[in-house]
Design an enzyme around this catalytic site. Sequence first.
Site, PDB file in Angstrom:
ATOM      1  N   TYR A   1       0.969  -1.210  -0.052  1.00  0.00           N
ATOM      2  CA  TYR A   1       0.108   0.079   0.094  1.00  0.00           C
ATOM      3  C   TYR A   1       0.755   1.096  -0.137  1.00  0.00           C
ATOM      4  O   TYR A   1       0.524   2.269   0.354  1.00  0.00           O
ATOM      5  CB  TYR A   1      -0.951   0.041   1.281  1.00  0.00           C
ATOM      6  N   SER A   2       2.027   1.152  -0.417  1.00  0.00           N
ATOM      7  CA  SER A   2       2.910   2.169  -0.295  1.00  0.00           C
ATOM      8  C   SER A   2       2.749   3.582  -1.079  1.00  0.00           C
ATOM      9  O   SER A   2       2.666   3.551  -2.284  1.00  0.00           O
ATOM     10  CB  SER A   2       4.433   1.662  -0.636  1.00  0.00           C
TER      11      SER A   2
END
Length: 294
Positions: free
Chosen positions: A65-66
């Site tokens: 989910y960076s």
Amino acid sequence: MGPFDWLPRAPLEPLQLDWLQGVELAVLRLDCIDPLISGNKWFKLTGHLAQAQNARGIISLGGAYSNHLHALAAAGKRFDFPTVGLLRGHPQDTPTVLDLKAFGMQLHWLGYGGYRARHAPDFWLPWREQYPHLHPVPEGGGGIAGALGCAVLVEQVRAQLPALGWTDYDGWWLAAGTGTTLAGLVLAEAGAHTVYGAMAVPDDHGVAQNVESIVQGGYELVDASRGGFAKVDPLLLEFIETTEQACGLPLEPLYTGKALLALKVQIEAGRFTPGTRLIFVHTGGLQGRRGFIA
């Protein structure tokens, strides 16, 4: 690569919330600078891109989910340079990962043990051999280069104070994931105002050590992790929903939601007196909330 002369300006807006109890709060809306290259991520990248003049592209690290990898991949697509992402864990198609693929980022999944080795002295050796023409960027765009890229935010805020009717402010409040943006603000402030970092991760993630490697003094860290990185609880989600209904400010539960809730706790505990003026940095990251908030 480059040079890149895109330096967006984020609006500074007053924030009205019942729990402020006389504390004046303005939010620097880094979430508004661009639909894809959002938040503090571009500012951190600018410092690294300046060091990558002789490279053809960028290789960096992050999770599924960076926000950092999302902004990097989007920048690579827009400005036409190759990007490679080294990801924590095992292959999965989160909304973020699907975007990374759509933006053309080459992905490598390291597992969890492999990702934990990212601080080892020889971690980058095989990747430099595989991608000799790419410039490596630390997780989250960290380090002194990332911090220097964020220093311009102080100038952006000061230029907009007259529109608020402010002549000065008392400090900054922002989420800290690696502490890079916080360190950049401290560098630019040079002791003029305190920078408060609401740590969205536990102590063992090394935020304090990261910051101390760049600056000495001029900041305070408070725990806002709520039990761990990506730990989300009903109180936090309720706070985010209530805040959005009250003032229209979009938040996400990993960083900005935790940071603003931590500020509420501090104000209610009497940490800041009425009349105190604070700058809250909205560090973006709204793309990441797709996995948490419908």
